[in-house]
Design a protein around this motif. Sequence first.
Motif, PDB file in Angstrom:
ATOM      1  N   ARG A 388       0.843  -1.205   0.000  1.00 52.05           N
ATOM      2  CA  ARG A 388       0.000   0.000   0.000  1.00 52.05           C
ATOM      3  C   ARG A 388       0.875   1.252   0.000  1.00 52.05           C
ATOM      4  NH1 ARG A 388      -3.732  -0.483   4.726  1.00 52.05           N
ATOM      5  NH2 ARG A 388      -1.976   0.253   5.964  1.00 52.05           N
ATOM      6  N   LEU A 389       1.922   1.252   0.812  1.00 53.29           N
ATOM      7  CA  LEU A 389       2.816   2.414   0.854  1.00 53.29           C
ATOM      8  C   LEU A 389       3.566   2.576  -0.462  1.00 53.29           C
ATOM      9  CD1 LEU A 389       4.243   2.008   4.460  1.00 53.29           C
ATOM     10  CD2 LEU A 389       2.698   3.790   3.648  1.00 53.29           C
ATOM     11  N   THR A 390       3.972   1.456  -1.064  1.00 56.02           N
ATOM     12  CA  THR A 390       4.666   1.523  -2.350  1.00 56.02           C
ATOM     13  C   THR A 390       3.775   2.167  -3.406  1.00 56.02           C
ATOM     14  OG1 THR A 390       5.972  -0.445  -1.838  1.00 56.02           O
ATOM     15  CG2 THR A 390       5.773   0.141  -4.148  1.00 56.02           C
ATOM     16  N   ALA A 391       2.508   1.763  -3.424  1.00 54.89           N
ATOM     17  CA  ALA A 391       1.572   2.341  -4.389  1.00 54.89           C
ATOM     18  C   ALA A 391       1.352   3.828  -4.122  1.00 54.89           C
ATOM     19  CB  ALA A 391       0.249   1.583  -4.342  1.00 54.89           C
ATOM     20  N   THR A 392       1.213   4.196  -2.848  1.00 49.38           N
ATOM     21  CA  THR A 392       1.025   5.611  -2.501  1.00 49.38           C
ATOM     22  C   THR A 392       2.237   6.440  -2.923  1.00 49.38           C
ATOM     23  OG1 THR A 392      -0.356   5.004  -0.604  1.00 49.38           O
ATOM     24  CG2 THR A 392       0.589   7.218  -0.606  1.00 49.38           C
ATOM     25  N   LEU A 393       3.428   5.934  -2.642  1.00 49.71           N
ATOM     26  CA  LEU A 393       4.639   6.664  -3.013  1.00 49.71           C
ATOM     27  C   LEU A 393       4.806   6.735  -4.527  1.00 49.71           C
ATOM     28  CD1 LEU A 393       7.022   5.242  -0.274  1.00 49.71           C
ATOM     29  CD2 LEU A 393       6.308   7.630  -0.506  1.00 49.71           C
ATOM     30  N   ALA A 394       4.424   5.680  -5.235  1.00 54.17           N
ATOM     31  CA  ALA A 394       4.511   5.700  -6.697  1.00 54.17           C
ATOM     32  C   ALA A 394       3.635   6.800  -7.273  1.00 54.17           C
ATOM     33  CB  ALA A 394       4.124   4.341  -7.269  1.00 54.17           C
ATOM     34  N   ARG A 395       2.473   7.018  -6.668  1.00 49.55           N
ATOM     35  CA  ARG A 395       1.595   8.094  -7.137  1.00 49.55           C
ATOM     36  C   ARG A 395       2.209   9.467  -6.869  1.00 49.55           C
ATOM     37  NH1 ARG A 395      -2.385   4.339  -5.334  1.00 49.55           N
ATOM     38  NH2 ARG A 395      -2.506   5.278  -3.255  1.00 49.55           N
ATOM     39  N   GLN A 396       3.160   9.514  -5.940  1.00 46.10           N
ATOM     40  CA  GLN A 396       3.878  10.763  -5.679  1.00 46.10           C
ATOM     41  C   GLN A 396       5.245  10.773  -6.364  1.00 46.10           C
ATOM     42  OE1 GLN A 396       3.570  12.528  -1.805  1.00 46.10           O
ATOM     43  NE2 GLN A 396       1.992  11.081  -1.147  1.00 46.10           N
ATOM     44  N   HIS A 397       5.414   9.874  -7.334  1.00 42.60           N
ATOM     45  CA  HIS A 397       6.613   9.818  -8.182  1.00 42.60           C
ATOM     46  C   HIS A 397       7.865   9.446  -7.392  1.00 42.60           C
ATOM     47  CE1 HIS A 397       4.135  11.586 -11.315  1.00 42.60           C
ATOM     48  NE2 HIS A 397       3.773  12.519 -10.446  1.00 42.60           N
ATOM     49  N   ILE A 398       7.695   8.493  -6.466  1.00 40.07           N
ATOM     50  CA  ILE A 398       8.826   7.959  -5.701  1.00 40.07           C
ATOM     51  C   ILE A 398       8.784   6.440  -5.805  1.00 40.07           C
ATOM     52  CG2 ILE A 398       9.916   7.756  -3.434  1.00 40.07           C
ATOM     53  CD1 ILE A 398       8.533  10.419  -2.686  1.00 40.07           C
ATOM     54  N   SER A 399       9.860   5.842  -6.265  1.00 39.79           N
ATOM     55  CA  SER A 399       9.931   4.392  -6.411  1.00 39.79           C
ATOM     56  C   SER A 399      10.756   3.799  -5.275  1.00 39.79           C
ATOM     57  CB  SER A 399      10.575   4.028  -7.753  1.00 39.79           C
ATOM     58  OG  SER A 399      10.760   2.629  -7.870  1.00 39.79           O
ATOM     59  N   VAL A 400      10.182   2.833  -4.560  1.00 37.25           N
ATOM     60  CA  VAL A 400      10.874   2.176  -3.450  1.00 37.25           C
ATOM     61  C   VAL A 400      10.723   0.664  -3.598  1.00 37.25           C
ATOM     62  CG1 VAL A 400      10.503   4.116  -1.870  1.00 37.25           C
ATOM     63  CG2 VAL A 400       8.853   2.230  -1.933  1.00 37.25           C
ATOM     64  N   SER A 401      11.485  -0.088  -2.804  1.00 34.39           N
ATOM     65  CA  SER A 401      11.409  -1.548  -2.797  1.00 34.39           C
ATOM     66  C   SER A 401      10.737  -2.033  -1.524  1.00 34.39           C
ATOM     67  CB  SER A 401      12.815  -2.156  -2.877  1.00 34.39           C
ATOM     68  OG  SER A 401      13.466  -1.797  -4.067  1.00 34.39           O
ATOM     69  N   VAL A 438       4.333   9.881   4.454  1.00 35.54           N
ATOM     70  CA  VAL A 438       3.425   8.834   3.971  1.00 35.54           C
ATOM     71  C   VAL A 438       3.345   7.699   4.986  1.00 35.54           C
ATOM     72  CG1 VAL A 438       3.171   7.035   2.215  1.00 35.54           C
ATOM     73  CG2 VAL A 438       3.673   9.390   1.529  1.00 35.54           C
ATOM     74  N   VAL A 439       4.494   7.303   5.541  1.00 32.68           N
ATOM     75  CA  VAL A 439       4.502   6.211   6.521  1.00 32.68           C
ATOM     76  C   VAL A 439       3.723   6.608   7.765  1.00 32.68           C
ATOM     77  CG1 VAL A 439       5.959   4.809   8.044  1.00 32.68           C
ATOM     78  CG2 VAL A 439       6.643   5.196   5.683  1.00 32.68           C
ATOM     79  N   LEU A 440       3.957   7.812   8.279  1.00 36.09           N
ATOM     80  CA  LEU A 440       3.271   8.253   9.493  1.00 36.09           C
ATOM     81  C   LEU A 440       1.775   8.442   9.258  1.00 36.09           C
ATOM     82  CD1 LEU A 440       5.883  10.759  10.963  1.00 36.09           C
ATOM     83  CD2 LEU A 440       5.396   8.414  11.722  1.00 36.09           C
ATOM     84  N   GLN A 441       1.407   8.970   8.105  1.00 40.85           N
ATOM     85  CA  GLN A 441       0.001   9.139   7.808  1.00 40.85           C
ATOM     86  C   GLN A 441      -0.709   7.803   7.697  1.00 40.85           C
ATOM     87  OE1 GLN A 441       0.003  11.527   4.254  1.00 40.85           O
ATOM     88  NE2 GLN A 441       0.539  13.420   5.348  1.00 40.85           N
ATOM     89  N   ASP A 442      -0.026   6.840   7.104  1.00 38.28           N
ATOM     90  CA  ASP A 442      -0.615   5.501   6.987  1.00 38.28           C
ATOM     91  C   ASP A 442      -0.820   4.883   8.354  1.00 38.28           C
ATOM     92  OD1 ASP A 442      -1.054   3.075   4.945  1.00 38.28           O
ATOM     93  OD2 ASP A 442       0.034   2.319   6.686  1.00 38.28           O
ATOM     94  N   ALA A 443       0.134   5.112   9.255  1.00 39.95           N
ATOM     95  CA  ALA A 443       0.020   4.540  10.607  1.00 39.95           C
ATOM     96  C   ALA A 443      -1.154   5.131  11.376  1.00 39.95           C
ATOM     97  CB  ALA A 443       1.327   4.762  11.378  1.00 39.95           C
ATOM     98  N   CYS A 444      -1.503   6.379  11.047  1.00 39.51           N
ATOM     99  CA  CYS A 444      -2.590   7.046  11.752  1.00 39.51           C
ATOM    100  C   CYS A 444      -3.953   6.791  11.115  1.00 39.51           C
ATOM    101  CB  CYS A 444      -2.339   8.556  11.805  1.00 39.51           C
ATOM    102  SG  CYS A 444      -0.868   9.017  12.755  1.00 39.51           S
ATOM    103  N   ALA A 445      -3.939   6.190   9.914  1.00 41.59           N
ATOM    104  CA  ALA A 445      -5.197   5.998   9.192  1.00 41.59           C
ATOM    105  C   ALA A 445      -6.085   4.938   9.853  1.00 41.59           C
ATOM    106  CB  ALA A 445      -4.882   5.600   7.751  1.00 41.59           C
TER     107      ALA A 445
END
Length: 445
Positions: A388-401, A438-445
Amino acid sequence: MAAPRYKQLVDAFASGIRSGRLASGARLPTHRALAAREGIALVTATRVYAELEAMGLVSREQGRGTFVRDIAVPAGHGIDQQAVAADAVDLSFNYPSLPGQADLLRQALREVATSGDLDSLLRYQPHRGRLQDRASIARHLRRRGITTDADQILIAGGAQHGLAITVMATLNAGDVVAVDALTYPGFKVLAHAFHLDLVPVPATTDGPDLDVLEKLCATRPVRAIYTMPTLHNPLGWVMPAAGRTRLIEIARRYGPLVIEDASYAYLVEDPPPPLAATAPDITVYVSGLSKSIATGLRVGFVIAPPARLPSLERAIRATTWNTPALTTAIACRWLDDGTVEHLEVQKRADAKARQALAGQELAGLQLVSHPSSYFTWLPLPDDARADRLTATLARQHISVSTAEPYTTSTHTPQALRLALGSTDLDRLRPTLRTVRQVVLQDACA
């Protein structure tokens, strides 16, 4: 501790979608049907589908149901190199580069063009590489604590090719190989291609759990131990001298070959001696210059016991005949004139600066890394989902593993691996700040 039931279902669906067992466009059971089938509450079934939707794996259509999506978001999983948009920041792969490296290449090409042996570079080379080039690598390795001569060195087309010929020359389909529970994805790819049986060994804070490794070797026919004792990828630990001694003792007692991957070892100042320095008779040492110089310079090297050399040489012949003479000539010139040593010093300083920046911008999150590493491991908070975080970051133009390509056990931890070396520091800072948000917001969701 077993994962909650809803997470087990999320993982099962996610695996089926990624593998293609659940085809794009397939309709999933209704919430009520899923709840009845799995013996769970309706609210739990709803939560499962909500997780899958947040991960970008399914879509809900009003009045029609839930469907498997055509996965268009880059996976960011680190095994297969994904195309990254021009406006995206790539934190999934490392391409560490320093200012002035292009000028170094221009100068090296001029020198090669005016050298007396230019014509020889157009002909076939010895499978293991020219003697003078192997001698240059031997001198370089002495600075890393390995005393060897040119006769025990083979030149490969990068460290990955070095690992490939090692597997081809020393292992057979079905062989048991002990690996870290989180390990380098490139070795996992080789294991799959050659049908090896990878058995995971859990990690401690500074290396593999050697009690588990010894028990494994005592109960199963382990043919090889694949290890990264100096700057482990992805966890960044450096195995202490005592741990290296015990690992070698285990290998001598039970007989497996030790495959030592030292691709990132150059980043660590004054590490304990390599395993190949202490036990050269049972160790195949693999490294290269792609990380320390440039990723496009595919020059690697393998040091092996004399009895292993003929089969390794045949593997080179079978795969490339010989490594490209031009790039090898350039690399060895840089080894001899001190360019490589100079670049390694600069990259250690650069990696330290990036790690310090990561510590600042990811403050409050758990980080697992080495102070001079080009990557950091980010375990996620409870209930966070890496996909979920990977997809969220991809929408913000950040690629992670995610952790998936690094995992060899049946349990994939929820974590991200952040490569810090592929963008300039000015862009890295706000990118890491976004990751934290993004990580902190996801944790609070």
